[in-house]
Design a protein around this motif. Structure first.
Motif, short mmCIF file in Angstrom:
data_model
loop_
_atom_site.label_atom_id
_atom_site.label_comp_id
_atom_site.label_asym_id
_atom_site.label_seq_id
_atom_site.Cartn_x
_atom_site.Cartn_y
_atom_site.Cartn_z
N THR A 140 2.92 6.01 2.03
CA THR A 140 2.82 4.81 2.88
C THR A 140 2.74 5.20 4.36
O THR A 140 3.24 4.52 5.23
CB THR A 140 4.06 3.90 2.69
N GLN A 164 9.85 3.25 3.27
CA GLN A 164 9.98 2.43 2.06
C GLN A 164 11.19 1.55 2.28
O GLN A 164 12.28 2.05 2.52
CB GLN A 164 10.25 3.32 0.84
N GLN B 182 4.39 5.84 -7.92
CA GLN B 182 5.33 5.16 -7.03
C GLN B 182 6.06 4.04 -7.75
O GLN B 182 7.25 3.87 -7.62
CB GLN B 182 4.54 4.56 -5.87
N SER B 186 10.04 3.74 -8.51
CA SER B 186 10.83 2.54 -8.19
C SER B 186 11.65 2.10 -9.38
O SER B 186 12.82 1.76 -9.24
CB SER B 186 9.90 1.40 -7.81
#
Lengths: 288, 197
Positions: A140, A164, B182, B186
């Protein structure tokens, strides 16, 4: 009429300085929560807004907060290097300036803004090389590269940010790095600072706050080659830093944490409390 | 307040400056790092907390402390209740500062022992500290081990995972694949449960 400057307010109301201090130290992704808590403590929205306005701006610049203008997928970082004053910031990639609302974190009113033309080829080459690197390593990540003359030295400043935020899972994290070098001499000193902050607060409260300073030499040749080697230095240093952090966790677990409190007693078996009790009673009866 | 431990004491003071009426509540509900004081008469260190601001203190069994902490300072303060007694057990261990590592472990255990009416009293065999009788029950309440394991595995482990989710040492595969990774990460992080019984 006294102006609502930070100086006057913090002199008369030390709570304003305290409130600003809490805000500046809010963990990544928790600015709103800290702001709302502080609002309750101060109990005066005017005082907070006027006295702590500088703190809101300072926070976003420290954190390399990413900003996006409507109609563009690309993001630019809010940093001190792009601060044009009066609430406006510079986007060197788009050659634009824009107004930034520090509380709402919204960008608006874009205008064309040239930046330093002489440094443009160097800035563009570094930006292109850095973008590819960031895409390759930061899920990101956002980067912004500036070309500025500082104290007479033509300087390239590269800023990288990745975060995040998962408040529903009680954690937030952000990494930032800033890399600089000047192109005035055949060999330059690249100076970098890397920062990581992670906050995990599910049924507890743990923060990792880490930073590292880096210095490396860089040979200045042409724009493209220099940019390539600049980014190689960044990649190696950031990989090394991340590896060291991961290794530190193991070291910390094996040594420091154990030095504070062991998992098992030195005898490697759990304490037999009944044995201790009878030993103690025996000892006291001896002494009686 | 979301601040790291080492600045905690200063921040309590800052909040109190802003809202003086919170003083009592804050001081009693926010745990501060334990302070060490010296008992010059006996020549031993002891720990300060809210519970021993006034009143008597008793020395605790040092066997437990030395086995788990290999040093450190501990203090126990007990007081009578209507149907039993309560106490606080304090332990403080600072790292020795070697190898450029600094750390400190503070434990504050608050216990309440209720003695049922009509229950047989422990036999007095001339020992002063009759509360020794309850020692095995207290000792076996293994909160510290559970908390220590939790700290080590979940809290430290999770912050490490978060760091590795912010940046990848290996080159990221193409965007689509990575977004999948990702999402999986999570989920793994969400699934880690904390059990403190």
């Amino acid at each position: 009429m006294f102006s609502a400057s930070v100086g006057f307010d913090t002199f008369v109301f030390p709570q304003v300085r305290i409130a600003a201090n809490f805000i500046i130290h809010a963990p990544p992704g928790e600015f709103n929560e800290v702001f709302n808590d502080v609002r309750l403590l101060l109990n005066s929205d005017n005082l907070l807004r006027e006295g702590a306005a500088q703190a809101f701006a300072q926070y976003n610049m420290d954190q390399f907060t990413p900003a996006k203008l409507d109609g563009s997928e690309d993001q630019v970082l809010i940093t001190e290097h792009g601060d044009l004053g009066h609430g406006r910031f510079f986007d060197p990639r788009k050659k634009q300036s824009f107004k930034f609302d520090h509380l709402r974190k919204e960008a608006s009113e874009p205008q064309s803004h040239e930046g330093e033309v002489a440094l443009r080829p160097w800035r563009d080459a570094c930006d292109e090389a850095l973008r590819a690197y960031v895409k390759d390593h930061y899920p990101t990540g956002v980067c912004t590269v500036y070309g500025k003359t500082i104290d007479g030295q033509q300087t390239i400043i590269a800023c990288i940010e990745g975060h995040q935020f998962q408040p529903k899972n009680f954690w937030n994290g952000r990494c930032r790095s800033e890399w600089k070098f000047t192109i005035s001499q055949p060999t330059a000193q690249v100076v970098g600072v890397l920062k990581i902050q992670v906050h995990y607060y599910e049924d507890g409260n743990v923060q990792l706050v880490s930073h590292k300073d880096v210095q490396e030499s860089l040979i200045i040749s042409n724009e493209v080659q220099t940019a390539k080697e600049f980014v190689k230095i960044i990649e190696n240093a950031e990989n090394e830093y991340q590896t060291a952090i991961t290794e530190n966790y193991q070291t910390m677990s094996d040594t420091t944490f154990k030095a504070l409190r062991r998992q098992l007693p030195v005898t490697r078996t759990k304490i037999d409390w009944n044995k201790i009790l009878s030993y103690k009673i025996g000892k006291e009866m001896q002494n009686a | 307040v979301r601040v790291i431990v080492r600045v905690c004491a200063c921040d309590c003071v800052r909040v109190i400056v802003c809202v003086p009426s919170l003083c009592e509540d804050l001081l009693s509900s926010v745990d501060q790092p334990l302070k060490i004081a010296r008992d010059k008469v006996v020549g031993k260190d002891y720990l300060l907390c809210d519970y021993n601001r006034d009143g008597d203190s008793y020395r605790c069994s040092t066997e437990y402390r030395d086995l788990y902490f290999e040093g450190g300072v501990s203090s126990v303060y007990l007081w009578d209740l209507d149907h039993g007694f309560a106490g606080v057990i304090l332990i403080k261990k600072a790292g020795d500062g070697s190898k450029k590592i600094k750390g400190c472990w503070d434990s504050i255990h608050v216990v309440e022992v209720q003695v049922r009416a009509g229950a047989p009293l422990p036999v007095q065999t001339g020992i002063n500290n009759v509360n020794c009788f309850y020692l095995p029950n207290l000792g076996n309440m293994d909160m510290e081990n559970k908390i220590r394991s939790t700290l080590n595995e979940i809290y430290f482990g999770k912050t490490k995972d978060i760091v590795n989710g912010l940046r990848s040492i290996e080159s990221l595969p193409d965007n689509q694949k990575y977004r999948q990774l990702q999402r999986e990460l999570s989920q793994v992080l969400t699934q880690r449960q904390i059990y403190i019984d």
